[in-house]
Scaffold this active site. Structure first.
Site, short mmCIF file in Angstrom:
data_model
loop_
_atom_site.label_atom_id
_atom_site.label_comp_id
_atom_site.label_asym_id
_atom_site.label_seq_id
_atom_site.Cartn_x
_atom_site.Cartn_y
_atom_site.Cartn_z
N LYS A 107 34.23 -29.42 29.91
CA LYS A 107 32.94 -30.03 29.20
C LYS A 107 31.57 -28.89 29.31
CE LYS A 107 32.27 -31.78 33.59
NZ LYS A 107 33.23 -32.63 34.71
N GLY A 136 36.91 -38.50 30.72
CA GLY A 136 38.23 -38.72 30.83
C GLY A 136 39.14 -39.38 30.09
N ILE A 138 39.18 -41.83 28.43
CA ILE A 138 38.60 -42.72 27.28
C ILE A 138 38.84 -41.94 25.83
CG2 ILE A 138 36.94 -44.12 26.21
CD1 ILE A 138 35.57 -44.29 29.00
N GLY A 189 35.13 -38.61 49.10
CA GLY A 189 35.67 -37.82 48.39
C GLY A 189 35.27 -38.10 46.76
N GLU A 192 31.13 -34.71 45.04
CA GLU A 192 31.28 -33.15 45.64
C GLU A 192 30.37 -32.72 46.71
OE1 GLU A 192 33.07 -30.89 43.80
OE2 GLU A 192 33.52 -32.03 41.92
N LYS A 207 28.01 -33.73 28.69
CA LYS A 207 28.87 -34.84 27.91
C LYS A 207 28.19 -35.31 26.63
CE LYS A 207 31.54 -35.66 31.96
NZ LYS A 207 31.64 -36.32 33.33
P1 NAP Z 1 41.00 -28.19 40.25
O1 NAP Z 1 41.79 -29.27 40.69
O2 NAP Z 1 39.74 -27.42 40.96
O3 NAP Z 1 41.96 -27.18 39.70
C1 NAP Z 1 41.76 -25.90 39.04
C2 NAP Z 1 43.02 -25.02 38.86
O4 NAP Z 1 42.50 -24.01 38.05
C3 NAP Z 1 43.71 -24.62 40.28
O5 NAP Z 1 45.02 -25.00 39.83
C4 NAP Z 1 43.14 -23.14 40.22
O6 NAP Z 1 44.25 -22.34 40.84
C5 NAP Z 1 43.22 -22.89 38.91
N1 NAP Z 1 42.31 -21.56 38.95
C6 NAP Z 1 40.70 -21.87 38.89
N2 NAP Z 1 40.06 -20.61 38.79
C7 NAP Z 1 40.88 -19.68 38.37
C8 NAP Z 1 41.15 -18.32 37.77
N3 NAP Z 1 40.00 -17.77 37.49
N4 NAP Z 1 42.29 -17.84 37.29
C9 NAP Z 1 43.47 -18.76 37.49
N5 NAP Z 1 43.64 -19.87 37.92
C10 NAP Z 1 42.28 -20.59 38.41
O7 NAP Z 1 40.27 -28.71 38.69
P2 NAP Z 1 40.51 -30.07 38.02
O8 NAP Z 1 39.85 -31.03 38.70
O9 NAP Z 1 42.02 -30.23 37.73
O10 NAP Z 1 39.67 -29.78 36.65
C11 NAP Z 1 39.93 -28.99 35.51
C12 NAP Z 1 39.01 -29.04 34.43
O11 NAP Z 1 39.30 -30.38 34.06
C13 NAP Z 1 37.69 -28.81 34.49
O12 NAP Z 1 37.20 -28.14 33.51
C14 NAP Z 1 37.30 -30.24 34.77
O13 NAP Z 1 35.48 -30.29 34.31
C15 NAP Z 1 37.93 -30.68 33.86
N6 NAP Z 1 38.12 -32.51 34.16
C16 NAP Z 1 38.34 -32.59 35.20
C17 NAP Z 1 38.41 -34.04 35.69
C18 NAP Z 1 39.16 -34.66 36.96
O14 NAP Z 1 39.33 -35.78 37.18
N7 NAP Z 1 39.44 -33.89 37.84
C19 NAP Z 1 38.20 -35.02 34.58
C20 NAP Z 1 37.50 -34.65 33.45
C21 NAP Z 1 37.65 -33.21 32.97
P3 NAP Z 1 44.82 -22.87 42.40
O15 NAP Z 1 45.49 -24.28 42.39
O16 NAP Z 1 45.86 -21.34 42.75
O17 NAP Z 1 43.68 -22.57 43.08
N1 HSE Z 2 31.94 -35.11 38.23
C1 HSE Z 2 32.44 -36.14 37.16
C2 HSE Z 2 32.20 -37.50 37.13
C3 HSE Z 2 33.96 -35.82 36.96
O1 HSE Z 2 31.50 -37.63 38.45
O2 HSE Z 2 32.32 -38.15 36.26
C4 HSE Z 2 34.39 -36.11 35.41
O3 HSE Z 2 33.97 -35.19 34.59
#
Ligand code: NAP
Ligand code: HSE
Length: 433
Positions: A107, A136, A138, A189, A192, A207
């Site tokens: 986003k 997410g 939805i 958790g 953040e 968003k």
């Molecule tokens: P995350 O758990 O921190 O995972 C990030 C991944 O990207 C890790 O595997 C990391 O590698 C890799 N990475 C980060 N920087 C990198 C780089 N410069 N080069 C290569 N690999 C790199 O993040 P996430 O929670 O999955 O979120 C990912 C995206 O989805 C974000 O844009 C977030 O806003 C979006 N999102 C997440 C959620 C959620 O529930 N988590 C919901 C909606 C949207 P390593 O594993 O080796 O460290």
């Molecule tokens: N930090 C975001 C939230 C994660 O609390 O909703 C999903 O984008």
């Protein structure tokens, strides 16, 4: 296309990336039945190949070199789930340059640089989908683009940040302070270590910029969104809101009045009869009002490994179906309406006000005269003794008023001797629309 497998380059193997692999591997049969093609996670870009992963068997596919994905002619689609602006933006633009379709959950990137990325995709005849970037699991973006294609949306209200909804729900249920609940949420958790982006409303603003662009078909920018977070919400505001029939929610509002649009994120008193009032905990919801359809609401998990990954993989399915039909790059509708922003002073809202005043004869009369002079009318008033009866606390809910009048009224109030402190002022939504 000669082969019957679509090869995917997955950038990121964290929370969402892991979910993507799980769903693609676990739903092979369904994915094949729906697309007529197999989907394979061919390579995975990570930062640390030695990091323990919850899925085994992918070790040989992991790489630290983005070129192994971007430059691989066998890879058709890049799924970007590394997050952040850089280097995600450069990787996506390079992938599009090589005519690879892109699915992203990012986003931050889409709110800030979406127009540039989508323009590049159009030039290259590629798909870029980003369903997971808002709310997410939805499927709200597809609903806005496709489900509302025949309607004109007049209003969207979103609870699009789970962290702040969790904090506000806990404050309301436990009568606890913001700081106390934030600490607890961090320990569990849910928030953040640096919660600024969530609690100050910036995550929700990104968003809402995306929702407003797609919903109103105008090129909204992040700077167009007025933002206020929840760090100033007190347990007293929540308690008095409850007494008058309201719950405090961080509401992303996108509203159209004729052609003029306003988009904001701010703590809002939502009447308990409104469907958004019962969206609690980390859940998200988006309320959409269309001229023809009337009220609709979309509810579900706004984050988490599998909910977010379902949105990513659904986008992937759309890309693969488009490949089969040879129609990639044609499904996106670029914003086609001119952006007209509503003048700040013309914005209309109902308001909740809380203030501490001198407990003297005639104070309430002075306040109500001032309201009348500014063309503001009251719906509810509550007065309580304050500071052991030395002062009084007055809580008021108004009918709809122009921001111009409200600001003038507040300025005069603040300068009156009998008004000791204006504690809070919230927008009010729900009931009496
Ligand atoms: P995350 O758990 O921190 O995972 C990030 C991944 O990207 C890790 O595997 C990391 O590698 C890799 N990475 C980060 N920087 C990198 C780089 N410069 N080069 C290569 N690999 C790199 O993040 P996430 O929670 O999955 O979120 C990912 C995206 O989805 C974000 O844009 C977030 O806003 C979006 N999102 C997440 C959620 C959620 O529930 N988590 C919901 C909606 C949207 P390593 O594993 O080796 O460290
Ligand atoms: N930090 C975001 C939230 C994660 O609390 O909703 C999903 O984008």
């Amino acid at each position: 296309m000669e082969r019957n497998i679509v090869k995917v380059g997955l950038m990121g193997f964290g929370t969402v990336g892991t979910g993507v692999v799980r769903i693609v591997q676990g739903h092979q049969e369904d994915l094949y039945k729906q697309t007529g093609l197999g989907i394979e996670i061919h390579k995975i870009l990570v930062q640390d190949k030695e990091k323990p992963r919850s899925i085994s068997g992918m070790e040989d596919r992991m790489t630290l070199d983005p070129q192994e994905l971007i430059g691989d002619p066998e890879i058709d689609v890049i799924v970007e789930v590394i997050g952040g602006i850089h280097p995600a933006k450069e990787y996506i633009l390079a992938a599009l340059e090589n005519r690879k379709h892109v699915v992203t959950a990012n986003k931050d990137l889409m709110a800030l640089h979406g127009a540039e990325i989508l323009q590049k995709a159009q030039v290259k005849g590629c798909d870029v989908f980003y369903e997971a970037s808002v709310a997410g699991g939805i499927p709200i973006l597809r609903a806005l683009v496709e489900g509302f294609a025949s309607d004109r949306i007049t209003k969207m209200m979103g609870i699009v940040n789970g962290t702040t909804n969790y904090i506000l729900t806990k404050m309301s249920e436990e009568g606890a302070d913001y700081a106390e609940v934030l600490k607890e949420a961090q320990a569990l958790g849910y928030a953040e270590a640096d919660p600024t982006s969530d609690v100050e409303g910036y995550d929700a603003a990104r968003k809402m910029a995306i929702l407003a662009t797609l919903g109103f078909r105008v090129p909204m920018r992040l700077e167009d969104v007025e933002v206020k977070g929840i760090s100033g919400v007190s347990k007293e505001d929540i308690a008095y809101g409850k007494k008058l029939g309201y719950v405090v929610k961080l509401i992303g509002l996108a509203q159209r009045d004729g052609d003029a649009i306003e988009v904001s994120v701010q703590p809002t008193m939502v009447h308990k009869s409104h469907p958004l009032a019962s969206v609690n905990g980390v859940f998200n919801a988006v309320y959409v009002h269309g001229e023809a359809v009337g009220e609709t609401m979309f509810y579900g998990p706004g984050a988490g490994e599998l909910p977010t990954a379902t949105a990513v993989v659904s986008d992937l399915v759309t890309v693969v179906k488009n490949m089969k039909l040879g129609v990639n790059g044609r499904g996106m509708v670029a914003p086609y309406r001119e952006k007209v922003l509503k003048e700040d002073q013309d914005k209309l809202s109902r308001y909740f006000l809380r203030m501490i005043v001198a407990d003297k004869r005639g104070v309430l009369a002075q306040i109500t005269h001032l309201l009348a002079d500014n063309n503001i009318s009251l719906v509810q008033v509550l007065q309580q003794p304050y500071n052991g009866g030395q002062q009084a606390e007055i809580i008021m809910v108004t009918h709809q008023a122009a921001k111009r009048n409200m600001d003038e009224m507040l300025e005069t109030l603040a300068g009156m001797d009998v008004i000791h402190e204006i504690k809070s002022c919230y927008r009010v939504e729900g009931e009496e629309e």
